[in-house]
Design an enzyme around this catalytic site. Structure first.
Site, short mmCIF file in Angstrom:
data_model
loop_
_atom_site.label_atom_id
_atom_site.label_comp_id
_atom_site.label_asym_id
_atom_site.label_seq_id
_atom_site.Cartn_x
_atom_site.Cartn_y
_atom_site.Cartn_z
N HIS A 84 -3.21 -12.85 4.39
CA HIS A 84 -3.65 -14.16 4.89
C HIS A 84 -2.56 -14.84 5.73
CE1 HIS A 84 -1.98 -16.16 1.12
NE2 HIS A 84 -1.77 -17.15 1.97
N ASP A 221 -3.62 -8.52 -0.97
CA ASP A 221 -3.26 -9.49 0.07
C ASP A 221 -1.89 -9.19 0.70
OD1 ASP A 221 -3.09 -11.72 1.67
OD2 ASP A 221 -3.58 -13.16 0.10
N SER A 607 3.56 -18.16 -0.18
CA SER A 607 2.78 -16.97 0.10
C SER A 607 3.62 -15.96 0.86
CB SER A 607 1.53 -17.31 0.90
OG SER A 607 0.52 -17.69 0.02
N1 ARG Z 1 -5.07 -19.89 -1.84
C1 ARG Z 1 -4.18 -19.29 -0.88
C2 ARG Z 1 -3.02 -20.25 -0.46
O1 ARG Z 1 -3.24 -21.45 -0.65
C3 ARG Z 1 -4.85 -18.95 0.40
C4 ARG Z 1 -5.72 -17.79 0.38
C5 ARG Z 1 -6.38 -17.64 1.72
N2 ARG Z 1 -7.68 -17.05 1.50
C6 ARG Z 1 -8.86 -17.72 1.45
N3 ARG Z 1 -9.87 -17.10 0.97
N4 ARG Z 1 -9.02 -18.95 1.91
O2 ARG Z 1 -2.72 -20.27 0.73
N1 ASP Z 2 -1.68 -19.43 -1.16
C1 ASP Z 2 -0.49 -20.29 -1.00
C2 ASP Z 2 0.25 -19.96 0.31
O1 ASP Z 2 -0.35 -19.50 1.24
C3 ASP Z 2 0.40 -20.17 -2.18
C4 ASP Z 2 0.13 -21.22 -3.21
O2 ASP Z 2 -0.29 -22.33 -2.86
O3 ASP Z 2 0.39 -20.93 -4.38
O4 ASP Z 2 1.39 -20.32 0.47
#
Ligand code: ARG
Ligand code: ASP
Length: 672
Positions: A84, A221, A607
């Protein structure tokens, strides 16, 4: 007698110390924590974590682009981060003929690696406390305006001095503890960064938004890049003549695996946390701001989903937008729930009452609690108007586009579908009309609504066959001008006072902690600077009678696999590998590990961060947090807050068995 004394001492410690797993520590200050880190199992020294004299773990960690972390995993500049995080790059190389998002991408030779204009990778050269220099010339009783100007001026000077005209360096002076201290961060920035590999989205984004922010998780990921440099190993603009960068340090991979209780360390760039907020601010977040913003995004998501389900082309257009609207929407829900479940508002209020009592007779601190209450009360309504300006009025795509001066028109229309935007306009503007007090509403908005008689009629004039851009621009200009003239000034000036008050409060909390024998070691809020956090692989109890174990496996991917559901439809080759149990050296107990959770205190921006074992070897790549623990940006609960990491062996398995990219595996040093 002796026993009682010891028991008492233990009880006191338990009551006052912050939990070992909480905290995001500045690497240059890690000496303060190293005893504790080592007592939890870490086998290296503070110098091994961060050093300016020798290569250290920090030299293998990079800021990837502007919002993620990445790490070096070979002597030839190979870098791993999240899928991502590389999503934009992977998408930009994709077309109908070669859809790397859908099918994945693997460069089978260096020549096939793809350049990414605009993408940077930044290595921290060093960081240092520059508080005295930043505040040089500061006099007590200086107005805040004067102080801000002084800080600005001194900071720019310090930054200039640090880079000495070297175009490859970037320097930033940043406040910590609300400006009680300042640090200088100097980076070397590499600009030739090439895409090396990415699994298909059905692996890299497996589970989509349904599984996002959740455990158990089965997302692969990750994506691979390579940093290139000039012949002198220094940053150089893209050129065919560039050569793979030779890092000072890269991580070896630990393929021996992990189990519950093992030590873990996450080293990366968390973006923004607010761990020292006053209770009123936490209350506003959990009870007002988050619920309203969630409701507004629910409106948009429902509209998007309906249209996306009707038409495949629309689904593709809105895939990325939908993911980003959904990401914060889901996080805010978990965050609000977590704050309430932890009774964070009540706990903060209780602490503030104690603090207030202690502050009595101390001129610097005795007004703080009272003043916070007054200030927050004075902007509560305006803060909501601000939320609606961003999440309702300016969230209509056409209006935002017109407001930006129609920049990047081609890109805008490529991913634009008017029926979604029109329905969103009607829903969002109705919500604004209903939930914002009349006196705070833009007069232009009220006039127009009256003129057209209904939001639907207004929408019909705005979303004509070719969209009415002049009207969209007028709406943008008018409502934002009203906001700027009548809402923002008070918000800005009160917020300035609030920040100033936090500077005092922060100092007060530290003094209070000292005076009451609290024994707490403070850590600064995340601010997109490099941090170390540590903890252990550990399951958790999300709700009564449920316990989640900490490691997921390929068997779980297969359990979720469903060709009918886009986000769960894995590549046939992965099914075949599973059926044949063709796992090679990555097999563990008859399957392949996919992801794990641990107690590291992370945030957005972490991330792609390396998850390290006790020897400083790579065991995983961080990518998310569990939903029940997303309040960790405001309050951390050691029982529930968990970071989610990709098990590095799943990445190796995919590179090896799915991609057949043996040449990449050969570059990576695997400890097995
Ligand atoms: N929760 C992850 C973080 O905050 C992002 C993942 C991105 N994927 C998604 N399905 N939106 O960035
Ligand atoms: N998914 C988040 C990121 O892209 C990580 C988090 O918020 O724990 O940085």
């Amino acid at each position: 007698m002796k026993k009682i004394v010891i028991l008492l001492a233990l009880m006191l410690m338990g009551a006052t110390q912050i939990h070992a797993d909480e905290g995001m520590w500045l690497p240059s200050e890690i000496l303060k924590k190293i005893k504790d880190i080592q007592s939890q199992g870490f086998k290296l020294s503070a110098e091994d974590i961060y050093s300016v004299n020798q290569s250290s773990l920090k030299d293998a960690v990079v800021r990837f682009g502007s919002g993620c972390t990445g790490e070096l995993i070979s002597s030839e500049g190979l870098l791993i981060t999240n899928h991502h995080c590389g999503y934009g790059q992977i998408q930009s190389h994709s077309s109908v003929e070669h859809d790397y998002l859908k099918d994945g991408f693997w460069a089978m030779s260096r020549a096939e690696e793809l350049p990414n204009p605009g993408l940077t990778v930044s290595f921290l050269e060093y960081m240092t406390d520059v508080t005295d220099e930043v505040l040089k010339g500061y006099k007590k009783n200086m107005t805040e305006e004067k102080r801000i100007a002084l800080v600005e001026k001194n900071s720019r000077k310090i930054e200039e001095k640090a880079i000495k005209g070297n175009a490859n360096l970037q320097a930033f002076v940043k406040p910590i503890y609300y400006g009680n201290q300042y640090f200088l961060f100097v980076y070397k920035v590499y600009t030739d960064v090439r895409l090396v590999g990415a699994p298909p989205s059905s692996i890299g984004k497996f589970g989509g938004d349904t599984d996002n922010w959740m455990w158990p998780r089965h997302t692969g990921d990750f994506s691979l890049f390579r940093v290139y440099a000039g012949a002198d190993n220094e940053p150089a603009a893209y050129s065919e003549k560039n050569v793979p960068f030779r890092p000072k340090k890269f991580f070896k991979v630990n393929a021996k695996g992990i189990k519950e209780g093992d030590f873990t360390m996450v080293y990366g760039f968390p973006g923004r946390t607010n761990e020292y907020l006053f209770s009123e601010a936490v209350k506003y977040t959990a009870l007002t701001s988050n619920p309203h913003k969630i409701a507004l995004r629910t409106l948009r998501l429902n509209i998007q989903r309906e249209e996306m389900n009707k038409d495949q082309a629309v689904r593709i257009k809105y895939a990325s937008k939908n993911a980003s609207v959904s990401n914060a929407w889901k996080k805010w829900q978990g965050e609000a729930k977590g704050i309430l479940r932890m009774k964070a508002i009540e706990n903060k209020q209780a602490f503030e009452a104690q603090f207030d009592q202690w502050a009595e007779g101390k001129p610097e601190y005795e007004q703080v609690v009272e003043r916070f209450k007054e200030l927050y009360a004075s902007i509560e309504e305006l803060s909501l108007v601000n939320d609606y300006q961003v999440e309702a009025l300016n969230a209509v795509e056409l209006i935002a586009f017109a407001g930006r001066g129609q920049a990047n028109a081609e890109k805008f229309y490529k991913d634009y579908y008017m029926p979604i935007d029109k329905a969103s306009f009607i829903a969002l503007y109705k919500a604004y009309d209903k939930n914002i007090a009349d006196k705070f509403k833009s007069p232009y908005f009220k006039e127009q609504l009256q003129k057209y008689g209904s939001m639907e009629n207004w929408a019909d004039s705005l979303f004509t066959e070719t969209p009415n851009l002049a009207m969209a621009e007028e709406i943008y200009q008018e409502t934002n001008a009203w906001f700027k003239a009548h809402i923002a000034p008070t918000l800005l000036s009160v917020n300035k006072e609030i920040t100033l008050l936090y500077r005092t409060y922060m100092r007060g909390m530290m003094e209070y902690n000292e005076a009451t024998g609290g024994g707490k070691i403070f850590y600064p809020d995340a601010n997109s600077t490099l941090r170390v956090t540590y903890g252990q692989v550990k399951g958790y109890k999300p709700a009564d009678a449920i316990y989640y174990t900490p490691v997921s496996s390929l068997d779980g991917v297969i359990e979720k696999d469903n060709p009918e559901i886009y986000d769960y439809n894995i590549p046939q080759k992965l099914r075949d590998l599973h059926a044949a149990k063709d796992y090679g050296r990555w097999e563990v107990d008859g399957s392949v590990p996919v992801a794990f959770i641990a107690t590291n205190h992370t945030s957005g921006g972490n991330s792609g961060s390396p998850v390290l074992d006790a020897d400083g070897n790579l065991i995983g790549v961080n990518f998310d947090r569990v939903w029940e623990g997303t309040m960790s940006d405001v309050v951390y609960d050691p029982e529930i807050c968990r970071n989610i990491a990709l098990d590095i062996r799943f990445a190796l398995f995919i590179i090896d068995k799915l991609a057949g990219a043996k040449h990449l595996l050969d570059e990576i040093e695997v400890v097995q």
